[in-house]
Write an enzyme that holds these catalytic residues in place. Sequence first.
Site, PDB file in Angstrom:
ATOM      1  N   HIS A 139      -4.586   9.528   3.243  1.00 32.76           N
ATOM      2  CA  HIS A 139      -3.639   8.912   2.311  1.00 32.76           C
ATOM      3  C   HIS A 139      -3.049   9.903   1.319  1.00 32.76           C
ATOM      4  O   HIS A 139      -2.473   9.489   0.314  1.00 32.76           O
ATOM      5  CB  HIS A 139      -4.317   7.781   1.532  1.00 32.76           C
ATOM      6  CG  HIS A 139      -4.536   6.524   2.320  1.00 32.76           C
ATOM      7  ND1 HIS A 139      -5.560   6.382   3.215  1.00 32.76           N
ATOM      8  CD2 HIS A 139      -3.869   5.360   2.342  1.00 32.76           C
ATOM      9  CE1 HIS A 139      -5.508   5.174   3.752  1.00 32.76           C
ATOM     10  NE2 HIS A 139      -4.490   4.527   3.242  1.00 32.76           N
ATOM     11  N   GLU A 181       4.699  -0.334  11.400  1.00 28.71           N
ATOM     12  CA  GLU A 181       5.696   0.660  10.988  1.00 28.71           C
ATOM     13  C   GLU A 181       6.622   1.096  12.114  1.00 28.71           C
ATOM     14  O   GLU A 181       7.820   1.235  11.914  1.00 28.71           O
ATOM     15  CB  GLU A 181       4.990   1.881  10.392  1.00 28.71           C
ATOM     16  CG  GLU A 181       4.362   1.638   9.021  1.00 28.71           C
ATOM     17  CD  GLU A 181       3.006   0.969   9.072  1.00 28.71           C
ATOM     18  OE1 GLU A 181       2.503   0.704  10.192  1.00 28.71           O
ATOM     19  OE2 GLU A 181       2.446   0.713   7.999  1.00 28.71           O
TER      20      GLU A 181
HETATM   21  C1  LIG Z   1      -0.435   2.068   9.201  1.00 33.75           C
HETATM   22  C2  LIG Z   1      -0.779   1.578   7.850  1.00 33.75           C
HETATM   23  N1  LIG Z   1       0.102   0.822   7.185  1.00 33.75           N
HETATM   24  C3  LIG Z   1      -0.196   0.346   5.959  1.00 33.75           C
HETATM   25  C4  LIG Z   1      -1.395   0.637   5.383  1.00 33.75           C
HETATM   26  C5  LIG Z   1      -1.725   0.084   4.001  1.00 33.75           C
HETATM   27  N2  LIG Z   1      -2.711  -0.991   4.146  1.00 33.75           N
HETATM   28  C6  LIG Z   1      -4.013  -0.723   4.036  1.00 33.75           C
HETATM   29  S1  LIG Z   1      -4.933  -2.060   4.352  1.00 33.75           S
HETATM   30  C7  LIG Z   1      -3.622  -3.042   4.626  1.00 33.75           C
HETATM   31  C8  LIG Z   1      -3.826  -4.481   4.977  1.00 33.75           C
HETATM   32  C9  LIG Z   1      -4.603  -4.655   6.231  1.00 33.75           C
HETATM   33  O1  LIG Z   1      -4.997  -5.965   6.395  1.00 33.75           O
HETATM   34  P1  LIG Z   1      -6.009  -6.455   7.510  1.00 33.75           P
HETATM   35  O2  LIG Z   1      -5.766  -5.725   8.772  1.00 33.75           O
HETATM   36  O3  LIG Z   1      -5.936  -7.915   7.545  1.00 33.75           O
HETATM   37  O4  LIG Z   1      -7.431  -5.974   7.007  1.00 33.75           O
HETATM   38  P2  LIG Z   1      -8.237  -6.410   5.692  1.00 33.75           P
HETATM   39  O5  LIG Z   1      -7.812  -5.465   4.624  1.00 33.75           O
HETATM   40  O6  LIG Z   1      -7.926  -7.823   5.401  1.00 33.75           O
HETATM   41  O7  LIG Z   1      -9.675  -6.174   6.020  1.00 33.75           O
HETATM   42  C10 LIG Z   1      -2.454  -2.297   4.463  1.00 33.75           C
HETATM   43  C11 LIG Z   1      -1.092  -2.838   4.599  1.00 33.75           C
HETATM   44  C12 LIG Z   1      -2.279   1.464   6.101  1.00 33.75           C
HETATM   45  N3  LIG Z   1      -3.459   1.832   5.598  1.00 33.75           N
HETATM   46  N4  LIG Z   1      -1.959   1.902   7.328  1.00 33.75           N
END
Ligand SMILES: Cc1ncc(C[n+]2csc(CCOP(=O)(O)OP(=O)(O)O)c2C)c(N)n1
Lengths: 444, 334
Positions: free
Chosen positions: A246, A177
Amino acid sequence: MTIEILMPALSPTMEEGTLAKWLVNEGDSISSGDLIAEIETDKATMEVEAVDDGKIGQLLVPAGTEGVKVNTPIALLIDSTELPHTSIKTIADKPYLEKEKITTELKIKKPVKLEPNSSIITVREALRNAMAEEMRSDKKVFVMGEEVAEYQGAYKVTQGLLDEFGNKRVYDTPITEHGFAGIGIGAAFGNLKPIIEFMTFNFAMQAMDQIINSAAKTLYMSGGQMGCPIVFRGPNGAASRVAAQHSQCYASWYSHCPGLKVVSPWSSKDAKGLLKSAIRDPDPVIFLENEVMYGQSFSCPDDDDFLVPIGQANIEKEGSDVTIIAFSIMVGKSLEAADILNEKGIKAEVINLRSLRPLDTETIINSVKKTNRAVTCEEGFPFAGIGAEISAAINENAFDWLDAPVKRVTGKDVPMPYAANLEKLALPQVDDIVNACTEVCYKR
Amino acid sequence: MKKNISSLVKNKSKMNYDLDLLKDMYKKMLLIRRFEEKAGQLYGMGKIGGFCHLYIGQEAVVVGIQSAQMEGDSIVTSYRDHGHMIACDMDPKGVMAELTGREDGYSKGKGGSMHMFSREKGFFGGHGIVAAQVPIGAGLAFAHKYNMNNNVCITYFGDGAANQGQVYESYNIASLWQLPVIFVIENNKYGMGTSVNRSSAGDNLSDRGKAYGIESEIVDGMDIIAVREAAIKAIEYCRLGKGPYILEMKTYRYRGHSMSDPAKYRTRDEVEQIRKTSDPIENIKVLLNKMGVVDKVLKDIDVEIKSIIADAAKFAQDSPEPSPSELYTDITIN
Ligand SMILES: Cc1ncc(C[n+]2csc(CCOP(=O)(O)OP(=O)(O)O)c2C)c(N)n1
Ligand SMILES: [Mg+2]
């Protein structure tokens, strides 16, 4: 033993769905993890996996059935090796009690009135249309954010934009972000008109420095040379049961800062008109949406040039006894409260702020001079909130007209709890507005 | 990448595995899987709300690493945290009761699926903001070093998180100050709907430590023996005070990102293929069979675990909702 397979809930807000397709037949042996059916929810078509091993004895609900309530038995699993006490059935025997609605989502199922030259569309569609229309008319407008392109938007607000405008205008970003907000600001300095989607405003906190220090202040610091025509948009405030990190309202955070414009729509009409104004605006605009509102339908003008001017509130309902001042989802709750108050003989006027900065003080003050009483409503924390600002404005401009101190209805002064009962207590409810209005009218 | 089972058996003496350890690891992985299946089921019944991110498919990562840890080490991870909590012996009942938002949950029902903690077990959360746990992990390692307690911090994050700036701020400081932190990238190929190659420049996420002089290794995260082996090496390196270490675990999540993800960004075939050929639990099952553990024994383990999970599910639904007065507790200490 035989186990009933039940219609699952596939999102926090789902109550019923369409059993679109069976992926198994009667007599098939299945094991845990196998896909058994496709179910359509309001947001998506989901594949459902088997939880237990066994053989499909009977399909109870035929494919294509709409409106299947969550927890209705949809099939029977026989020859299951599952222990009796772990079967779905035993647990489901208890009444389905917790699924009370946390928010007032769609509680007022009043038929939506279609206005002339308008269509009934959801807030989600109105936002998408606003972006698409502006992208068609101005090549400088582009969209950037997490999952906005191929996934069609985490909340489906950017649905179809990639198809129509291609990957030069619609960008999936990594989860970074602070970086992509800054890149958007740089692009705006470079004369483009970025729309930056934050998956939710909770994640915009990562980008706060760029938004405040770069987007908001550069025009001033450059003696007027460096305007920043950018829109930061996304859902703000509480969704449903997503807990403290959230569920937060950022209205007062952004409104605090000179250099930013802050708007927050309630209806589809607000959404379309305000977003188009925000995209055309030469300044950075913070556009605070609400996830719970996305699926709600309202009449919305079809005109490609329909705009809601930034800085103009709207009186959604006229009244003479008390002014309720609200924005976003709280407008709907205020209108519900006004109906209840009407039955008690109190005529409430409901102001939908639409813009938080600049604040339409004139509309507020004129209304308070008429009703002599005011109640502010917001989901955010009370301390230094929007209500505090409005209350100060009323004090400064209409003190002599007041018949009672201004009352604030707000979220509780606590991080958002996860538990259903606590979340309900933490969020401002219709009853809180009704009570606050009765109090300022000294009817209790 | 994938080692075949016979090579694992050959490695056995070198790895000095005893059968009990293997059985324990099998049990724990199965416990996590059954827990997650039950959580998914309770979500479907509306007993669990909000976001719920399941760990199914990734079990070998956390269980393999946990097997190499010692008392006092700390763990921190993202919102996909149920497996990590079970691996560090937090009570499935308390975890499940948090998922249902009840008084007996680890956070008294106030945190939910994404936010649980246990100081006692060295589990420091459960963080909902992508990558926020990474500097926190480096900070926990800072405290270990400061207190000279010879412990390390295992800091888990996803492939998507690996792009956040704070990860690199942490790498730099951790390397500069030689902090005992193991950065475990759980590369399950997707961050929500975006595949790694659409979000991350460069070939391997683990390579990104090189610029900071951090040692790294890519590991088959579906193979618990490989995970354990790599973890032993990395943890030993850290304990010797040589600074941080990066382990990139190639793993896979079988379910959608959260319960409401239709997962249209990948084919059903892709998931099925991985499930069939590299399931971590099936892998160790085959190994156990080869080492003479008969199916009956494995079946008994399964039955035992199912009853633990059934008890947890019952407990989680019988536990009362938190008292309304809890709304105002724990905001500040005084
Ligand atoms: C700063 C932030 N941006 C966006 C989100 C929304 N979000 C939650 S999980 C996620 C994907 C994360 O993927 P990864 O790091 O690969 O972890 P995984 O879910 O695959 O375990 C997103 C975009 C968030 N929680 N925090
Ligand atoms: Mg991932």
